[in-house]
Enzyme design. Structure first.
Site, PDB file in Angstrom:
ATOM      1  N   GLU A  49       0.872  -1.176   0.000  1.00  6.46           N
ATOM      2  CA  GLU A  49       0.000   0.000   0.000  1.00  6.46           C
ATOM      3  C   GLU A  49       0.913   1.230   0.000  1.00  6.46           C
ATOM      4  O   GLU A  49       1.653   1.458   0.953  1.00  6.46           O
ATOM      5  CB  GLU A  49      -0.929  -0.044   1.213  1.00  6.46           C
ATOM      6  CG  GLU A  49      -2.258   0.637   0.951  1.00  6.46           C
ATOM      7  CD  GLU A  49      -2.109   2.131   0.782  1.00  6.46           C
ATOM      8  OE1 GLU A  49      -2.579   2.690  -0.243  1.00  6.46           O
ATOM      9  OE2 GLU A  49      -1.494   2.757   1.659  1.00  6.46           O
ATOM     10  N   SER A  50       0.817   1.989  -1.088  1.00  5.43           N
ATOM     11  CA  SER A  50       1.834   3.022  -1.317  1.00  5.43           C
ATOM     12  C   SER A  50       1.815   4.135  -0.267  1.00  5.43           C
ATOM     13  O   SER A  50       2.876   4.655   0.096  1.00  5.43           O
ATOM     14  CB  SER A  50       1.674   3.600  -2.724  1.00  5.43           C
ATOM     15  OG  SER A  50       0.342   4.021  -2.943  1.00  5.43           O
TER      16      SER A  50
ATOM     17  N   CYS B 224       3.698  -2.349  -8.641  1.00 10.36           N
ATOM     18  CA  CYS B 224       2.390  -1.936  -8.121  1.00 10.36           C
ATOM     19  C   CYS B 224       2.524  -0.741  -7.170  1.00 10.36           C
ATOM     20  O   CYS B 224       2.768   0.359  -7.639  1.00 10.36           O
ATOM     21  CB  CYS B 224       1.689  -3.140  -7.492  1.00 10.36           C
ATOM     22  SG  CYS B 224      -0.082  -2.914  -7.400  1.00 10.36           S
TER      23      CYS B 224
ATOM     24  N   ARG C 115      -3.824   5.618  -9.095  1.00  6.12           N
ATOM     25  CA  ARG C 115      -3.913   4.514  -8.127  1.00  6.12           C
ATOM     26  C   ARG C 115      -5.219   3.749  -8.320  1.00  6.12           C
ATOM     27  O   ARG C 115      -6.237   4.329  -8.677  1.00  6.12           O
ATOM     28  CB  ARG C 115      -3.849   5.047  -6.691  1.00  6.12           C
ATOM     29  CG  ARG C 115      -2.549   5.730  -6.343  1.00  6.12           C
ATOM     30  CD  ARG C 115      -2.618   6.403  -4.969  1.00  6.12           C
ATOM     31  NE  ARG C 115      -3.099   5.461  -3.974  1.00  6.12           N
ATOM     32  CZ  ARG C 115      -4.244   5.579  -3.314  1.00  6.12           C
ATOM     33  NH1 ARG C 115      -5.028   6.613  -3.504  1.00  6.12           N
ATOM     34  NH2 ARG C 115      -4.596   4.672  -2.442  1.00  6.12           N
TER      35      ARG C 115
ATOM     36  N   ARG D 232      -5.475  -4.576  -7.314  1.00  7.27           N
ATOM     37  CA  ARG D 232      -5.745  -3.141  -7.075  1.00  7.27           C
ATOM     38  C   ARG D 232      -4.654  -2.297  -7.722  1.00  7.27           C
ATOM     39  O   ARG D 232      -4.053  -1.413  -7.112  1.00  7.27           O
ATOM     40  CB  ARG D 232      -5.830  -2.840  -5.580  1.00  7.27           C
ATOM     41  CG  ARG D 232      -7.232  -3.031  -5.036  1.00  7.27           C
ATOM     42  CD  ARG D 232      -7.436  -2.349  -3.707  1.00  7.27           C
ATOM     43  NE  ARG D 232      -6.401  -2.715  -2.779  1.00  7.27           N
ATOM     44  CZ  ARG D 232      -5.763  -1.887  -1.978  1.00  7.27           C
ATOM     45  NH1 ARG D 232      -6.066  -0.602  -1.991  1.00  7.27           N
ATOM     46  NH2 ARG D 232      -4.854  -2.317  -1.156  1.00  7.27           N
TER      47      ARG D 232
ATOM     48  N   HIS E 155       2.646  -7.871 -10.664  1.00  4.65           N
ATOM     49  CA  HIS E 155       3.513  -8.497  -9.648  1.00  4.65           C
ATOM     50  C   HIS E 155       4.229  -9.747 -10.164  1.00  4.65           C
ATOM     51  O   HIS E 155       3.804 -10.869  -9.842  1.00  4.65           O
ATOM     52  CB  HIS E 155       2.660  -8.951  -8.463  1.00  4.65           C
ATOM     53  CG  HIS E 155       2.047  -7.856  -7.664  1.00  4.65           C
ATOM     54  ND1 HIS E 155       2.651  -7.308  -6.563  1.00  4.65           N
ATOM     55  CD2 HIS E 155       0.869  -7.212  -7.799  1.00  4.65           C
ATOM     56  CE1 HIS E 155       1.888  -6.375  -6.045  1.00  4.65           C
ATOM     57  NE2 HIS E 155       0.789  -6.297  -6.782  1.00  4.65           N
TER      58      HIS E 155
ATOM     59  N   GLU F 249       6.734 -11.100  -9.052  1.00  6.84           N
ATOM     60  CA  GLU F 249       7.283 -11.854  -7.911  1.00  6.84           C
ATOM     61  C   GLU F 249       6.315 -12.938  -7.423  1.00  6.84           C
ATOM     62  O   GLU F 249       6.698 -13.784  -6.617  1.00  6.84           O
ATOM     63  CB  GLU F 249       7.659 -10.895  -6.766  1.00  6.84           C
ATOM     64  CG  GLU F 249       6.502 -10.268  -5.991  1.00  6.84           C
ATOM     65  CD  GLU F 249       5.845  -9.086  -6.706  1.00  6.84           C
ATOM     66  OE1 GLU F 249       6.137  -8.841  -7.890  1.00  6.84           O
ATOM     67  OE2 GLU F 249       5.013  -8.419  -6.048  1.00  6.84           O
TER      68      GLU F 249
HETATM   69  N1  GLN Z   1      -3.552   0.059  -4.599  1.00  6.16           N
HETATM   70  C1  GLN Z   1      -2.338  -0.023  -3.870  1.00  6.16           C
HETATM   71  C2  GLN Z   1      -1.770   1.348  -3.580  1.00  6.16           C
HETATM   72  O1  GLN Z   1      -2.372   2.343  -3.857  1.00  6.16           O
HETATM   73  C3  GLN Z   1      -1.302  -0.862  -4.590  1.00  6.16           C
HETATM   74  C4  GLN Z   1      -1.714  -2.313  -4.609  1.00  6.16           C
HETATM   75  C5  GLN Z   1      -0.584  -3.274  -4.756  1.00  6.16           C
HETATM   76  O2  GLN Z   1       0.591  -2.961  -4.548  1.00  6.16           O
HETATM   77  N2  GLN Z   1      -0.925  -4.515  -5.032  1.00  6.16           N
HETATM   78  O3  GLN Z   1      -0.714   1.440  -3.021  1.00  6.16           O
END
Ligand code: GLN
Length: 201
Positions: free
Chosen positions: A50-51, A81, A110, A140, A175, A177
């Site tokens: 989550e950024s 992400c 986002r 997401r 992702h 990974e």
């Molecule tokens: N939606 C997330 C964000 O705003 C990112 C999601 C993710 O890293 N899988 O940080």
């Protein structure tokens, strides 16, 4: 160059999966939380997660400014992400208190592909990754609204930019990974090796 030392920013997110993928790609992989740990790596991965949380923890751990400085200085860096969001010079819809590290002249949106329950997988053809398309896992995920002249688009999904490179900075909306396919991590460790070879001249 012997195996490059590649850190994974370990404040929040899927750190362990990146450590495993980097090791499989031939790097010596280490978690990074503090400025002294950051100073000791040849490259760095910014994981998914989550950024906003990651950026707030980076401020708390005193590592945000050192991160900005090293990325400005050309440290090879790969964001997946949430990590892609952190590498964007501009976030279209930042949450309050959300900071970026920057490094890629791009604007990200986002959660652009929808909510958690709209997460999906799709084959993604990435420039610089040979062979079959990569299985992209989008959770997401952000997309890139636009890039500046210095940034190179490496992949799109349904007309939206999902992989970008600018100099030593690489970012994907998805992702790699999580899939057991280490070709994108190998592309990144090759970038780290190339930078090491230049530094050794
Ligand atoms: N939606 C997330 C964000 O705003 C990112 C999601 C993710 O890293 N899988 O940080």
């Amino acid at each position: 160059m012997t195996a490059p030392v590649v850190g994974v920013l370990a404040l929040q997110g899927d750190v362990r999966e990146h450590l495993t993928a980097l090791t499989a790609a031939g790097a010596v992989a280490r978690p990074v939380r503090r400025p002294d740990e950051l100073a000791a790596v040849d490259g760095l991965v910014l994981p998914g997660g989550e950024s906003t949380t990651i950026s707030k923890l980076a401020v708390l751990f005193g590592v945000l400014e050192p991160l900005r400085a090293r990325v400005r200085d050309g440290l090879p860096v790969y964001g997946t992400c949430a990590g892609m969001i952190l590498l964007a010079d501009k976030i279209l819809d930042p949450r309050s208190g959300q900071e970026t590290i920057g490094g890629i002249d791009m604007i990200v949106r986002r959660n652009a592909f929808g909510r958690q329950n709209e997460s999906f997988e799709a084959a993604v053809d990435i420039q610089g990754v040979d062979g079959d398309p990569v299985e992209g896992v989008f959770i997401r995920a952000p997309w890139v609204e636009s890039v500046g002249a210095a940034a190179e688009v490496l992949a799109e999904h349904e007309g939206h930019i999902v992989a970008v490179r600018q100099g030593n900075a690489l970012a994907t909306s998805f992702h790699p990974e999580l899939t057991g396919d280490h070709r994108v991590h190998r592309l990144f460790t090759d970038m780290v090796r190339a930078r090491g070879a230049v530094d050794a001249l």
